[in-house]
Design a protein around this motif. Sequence first.
Motif, PDB file in Angstrom:
ATOM      1  N   TYR A  41      40.098  13.398 -46.001  1.00  0.00           N
ATOM      2  CA  TYR A  41      40.348  14.001 -47.341  1.00  0.00           C
ATOM      3  C   TYR A  41      39.493  15.401 -47.647  1.00  0.00           C
ATOM      4  O   TYR A  41      38.310  15.468 -46.977  1.00  0.00           O
ATOM      5  CB  TYR A  41      40.044  13.109 -48.404  1.00  0.00           C
ATOM      6  CG  TYR A  41      40.780  11.793 -48.294  1.00  0.00           C
ATOM      7  CD1 TYR A  41      42.281  11.712 -48.670  1.00  0.00           C
ATOM      8  CD2 TYR A  41      40.335  10.358 -47.837  1.00  0.00           C
ATOM      9  CE1 TYR A  41      43.132  10.837 -48.474  1.00  0.00           C
ATOM     10  CE2 TYR A  41      41.199   9.442 -47.856  1.00  0.00           C
ATOM     11  CZ  TYR A  41      42.641   9.641 -48.189  1.00  0.00           C
ATOM     12  OH  TYR A  41      43.457   8.540 -48.007  1.00  0.00           O
ATOM     13  N   ALA A  42      39.672  16.160 -48.576  1.00  0.00           N
ATOM     14  CA  ALA A  42      39.239  17.545 -48.660  1.00  0.00           C
ATOM     15  C   ALA A  42      37.864  17.316 -49.440  1.00  0.00           C
ATOM     16  O   ALA A  42      37.069  17.998 -49.173  1.00  0.00           O
ATOM     17  CB  ALA A  42      40.104  18.422 -49.377  1.00  0.00           C
ATOM     18  N   THR A  43      37.726  16.193 -50.290  1.00  0.00           N
ATOM     19  CA  THR A  43      36.620  15.866 -50.884  1.00  0.00           C
ATOM     20  C   THR A  43      35.588  14.810 -50.788  1.00  0.00           C
ATOM     21  O   THR A  43      36.554  13.603 -50.206  1.00  0.00           O
ATOM     22  CB  THR A  43      36.912  15.942 -52.434  1.00  0.00           C
ATOM     23  OG1 THR A  43      37.833  14.906 -53.041  1.00  0.00           O
ATOM     24  CG2 THR A  43      37.526  17.333 -52.804  1.00  0.00           C
ATOM     25  N   ARG A  44      34.534  14.399 -51.074  1.00  0.00           N
ATOM     26  CA  ARG A  44      33.966  13.311 -50.944  1.00  0.00           C
ATOM     27  C   ARG A  44      32.954  13.078 -51.987  1.00  0.00           C
ATOM     28  O   ARG A  44      32.450  14.232 -52.621  1.00  0.00           O
ATOM     29  CB  ARG A  44      33.187  13.172 -49.370  1.00  0.00           C
ATOM     30  CG  ARG A  44      34.040  13.145 -48.252  1.00  0.00           C
ATOM     31  CD  ARG A  44      33.001  13.077 -47.006  1.00  0.00           C
ATOM     32  NE  ARG A  44      32.215  11.686 -46.985  1.00  0.00           N
ATOM     33  CZ  ARG A  44      31.462  11.315 -46.153  1.00  0.00           C
ATOM     34  NH1 ARG A  44      31.049  12.135 -45.015  1.00  0.00           N
ATOM     35  NH2 ARG A  44      30.754  10.316 -46.381  1.00  0.00           N
ATOM     36  N   ARG A  45      32.523  11.954 -52.190  1.00  0.00           N
ATOM     37  CA  ARG A  45      31.502  11.365 -53.401  1.00  0.00           C
ATOM     38  C   ARG A  45      30.092  11.237 -52.485  1.00  0.00           C
ATOM     39  O   ARG A  45      29.892  10.599 -51.553  1.00  0.00           O
ATOM     40  CB  ARG A  45      31.966  10.265 -53.758  1.00  0.00           C
ATOM     41  CG  ARG A  45      31.194   9.913 -55.117  1.00  0.00           C
ATOM     42  CD  ARG A  45      31.655   8.516 -55.865  1.00  0.00           C
ATOM     43  NE  ARG A  45      31.146   7.354 -55.122  1.00  0.00           N
ATOM     44  CZ  ARG A  45      31.479   6.101 -55.481  1.00  0.00           C
ATOM     45  NH1 ARG A  45      32.438   5.960 -56.408  1.00  0.00           N
ATOM     46  NH2 ARG A  45      30.955   5.226 -54.528  1.00  0.00           N
ATOM     47  N   VAL A  46      29.239  11.801 -53.059  1.00  0.00           N
ATOM     48  CA  VAL A  46      27.885  11.661 -52.715  1.00  0.00           C
ATOM     49  C   VAL A  46      27.080  10.722 -53.570  1.00  0.00           C
ATOM     50  O   VAL A  46      27.168  10.993 -54.836  1.00  0.00           O
ATOM     51  CB  VAL A  46      27.353  12.892 -52.703  1.00  0.00           C
ATOM     52  CG1 VAL A  46      25.671  12.850 -51.977  1.00  0.00           C
ATOM     53  CG2 VAL A  46      27.873  14.198 -51.835  1.00  0.00           C
ATOM     54  N   ASP A  47      26.715   9.633 -52.929  1.00  0.00           N
ATOM     55  CA  ASP A  47      25.795   8.690 -53.765  1.00  0.00           C
ATOM     56  C   ASP A  47      24.408   8.828 -53.331  1.00  0.00           C
ATOM     57  O   ASP A  47      24.090   8.810 -52.031  1.00  0.00           O
ATOM     58  CB  ASP A  47      26.326   7.224 -53.614  1.00  0.00           C
ATOM     59  CG  ASP A  47      27.629   6.903 -54.150  1.00  0.00           C
ATOM     60  OD1 ASP A  47      28.280   7.889 -54.458  1.00  0.00           O
ATOM     61  OD2 ASP A  47      28.201   5.743 -53.842  1.00  0.00           O
ATOM     62  N   MET A  48      23.472   8.737 -54.349  1.00  0.00           N
ATOM     63  CA  MET A  48      22.115   9.046 -54.291  1.00  0.00           C
ATOM     64  C   MET A  48      21.258   7.914 -55.214  1.00  0.00           C
ATOM     65  O   MET A  48      21.780   7.929 -56.290  1.00  0.00           O
ATOM     66  CB  MET A  48      21.618  10.440 -54.369  1.00  0.00           C
ATOM     67  CG  MET A  48      22.144  11.310 -53.268  1.00  0.00           C
ATOM     68  SD  MET A  48      21.867  12.962 -53.649  1.00  0.00           S
ATOM     69  CE  MET A  48      23.358  13.008 -55.185  1.00  0.00           C
ATOM     70  N   VAL A  49      20.400   7.412 -54.653  1.00  0.00           N
ATOM     71  CA  VAL A  49      19.461   6.337 -55.546  1.00  0.00           C
ATOM     72  C   VAL A  49      18.207   6.865 -55.729  1.00  0.00           C
ATOM     73  O   VAL A  49      17.564   7.235 -54.591  1.00  0.00           O
ATOM     74  CB  VAL A  49      19.535   5.040 -54.792  1.00  0.00           C
ATOM     75  CG1 VAL A  49      18.823   3.925 -55.661  1.00  0.00           C
ATOM     76  CG2 VAL A  49      20.946   4.501 -54.571  1.00  0.00           C
ATOM     77  N   PHE A  50      17.792   6.939 -56.794  1.00  0.00           N
ATOM     78  CA  PHE A  50      16.407   7.490 -57.178  1.00  0.00           C
ATOM     79  C   PHE A  50      15.735   6.417 -57.996  1.00  0.00           C
ATOM     80  O   PHE A  50      16.033   5.985 -58.950  1.00  0.00           O
ATOM     81  CB  PHE A  50      16.421   8.780 -57.758  1.00  0.00           C
ATOM     82  CG  PHE A  50      17.178   9.950 -57.225  1.00  0.00           C
ATOM     83  CD1 PHE A  50      16.610  10.562 -56.443  1.00  0.00           C
ATOM     84  CD2 PHE A  50      18.528  10.104 -57.620  1.00  0.00           C
ATOM     85  CE1 PHE A  50      17.271  11.523 -55.706  1.00  0.00           C
ATOM     86  CE2 PHE A  50      18.917  11.182 -57.141  1.00  0.00           C
ATOM     87  CZ  PHE A  50      18.558  11.993 -56.196  1.00  0.00           C
ATOM     88  N   GLY A  51      14.478   6.259 -57.372  1.00  0.00           N
ATOM     89  CA  GLY A  51      13.605   5.042 -58.014  1.00  0.00           C
ATOM     90  C   GLY A  51      12.624   5.748 -59.157  1.00  0.00           C
ATOM     91  O   GLY A  51      12.064   6.571 -58.601  1.00  0.00           O
ATOM     92  N   ILE A  52      12.426   5.087 -60.255  1.00  0.00           N
ATOM     93  CA  ILE A  52      11.641   5.797 -61.284  1.00  0.00           C
ATOM     94  C   ILE A  52      10.528   4.429 -61.485  1.00  0.00           C
ATOM     95  O   ILE A  52      10.778   3.352 -61.358  1.00  0.00           O
ATOM     96  CB  ILE A  52      12.121   6.444 -62.664  1.00  0.00           C
ATOM     97  CG1 ILE A  52      12.779   5.474 -63.380  1.00  0.00           C
ATOM     98  CG2 ILE A  52      12.769   7.633 -62.088  1.00  0.00           C
ATOM     99  CD1 ILE A  52      13.338   6.091 -64.368  1.00  0.00           C
TER     100      ILE A  52
END
Length: 269
Positions: free
Chosen positions: A170-181
């Motif tokens: 597919y031409a697009t992808r989803r970027v998943d990122m996890v940030f802890g605070i």
Amino acid sequence: MIEQLIAEGFSYWPLVLNGAKALLVLIVGWIAAGMISRAIQRRINATPEIDPTLGNFAASMIRWALIAVVLIAVLGVFGIQATSLVAMMGAATLAIGLALQGTLSDLAAGFMLILFRPYKIGQFVDIGGTSGTVKTLNLFVTELATPDNVQIIVPNGQAWGAIITNYSHYATRRVDMVFGIDYGDNAEQAKAIILRIAGNDPRVKSDPEPWVRVTNLGDSSVDLTARVWCDAVDYWELKFSMTQAVKESFDAEGISIPYPHQVEIKKEG
């Protein structure tokens, strides 16, 4: 005695001559088959309407077909006619089939791969746990190159029977990122920082909109998950740059990123 040896030597001469002819035919035919298949491959790949995967596969088929013709010609040099060869091949088919079950399976799988095309040349895929960029798909094997440029050869039979993950389909992808605070930090402020960074990056698509939510309350951190969409080719660079940008912005605006640590308690006896 000498006359007898000369006579015997002349009796072997036709066999030696035929052997030389056969070797010459084999060498010339082998080289010609490679040149013709490469020329056809270049011709097909130069046509924008035709997928390069088809060009490589067709060139592989033509090369092996020409080699088969060359082998028949070599046998013809020794006086074995094509009809006799067909009869011999018919008698040997069962034995060859049993001996080359894996090879014939790879051949059949190659046709299935080219028919259904789960991946193409240049795409990044995972085949049964092995990841890499597709370099070649021919009659028997699929060649992958890992991100650190290591060659991996996957038999087509194994490729067809494995789970195939195509990251480039597919031409697009989803970027998943996890940030802890930290638990003492303001979650809404942290979410606003992440959304601001995503909005300022031209690689991030506005549809679907960037998404940030509190997704987990960990032992030492509140976890925020960010999801943004981008072109597939920008996936890794966007992930790396956003991770660094969020870290620097959190530092600048007083949002702490907790990390596991130990407290040593000494008891005085």
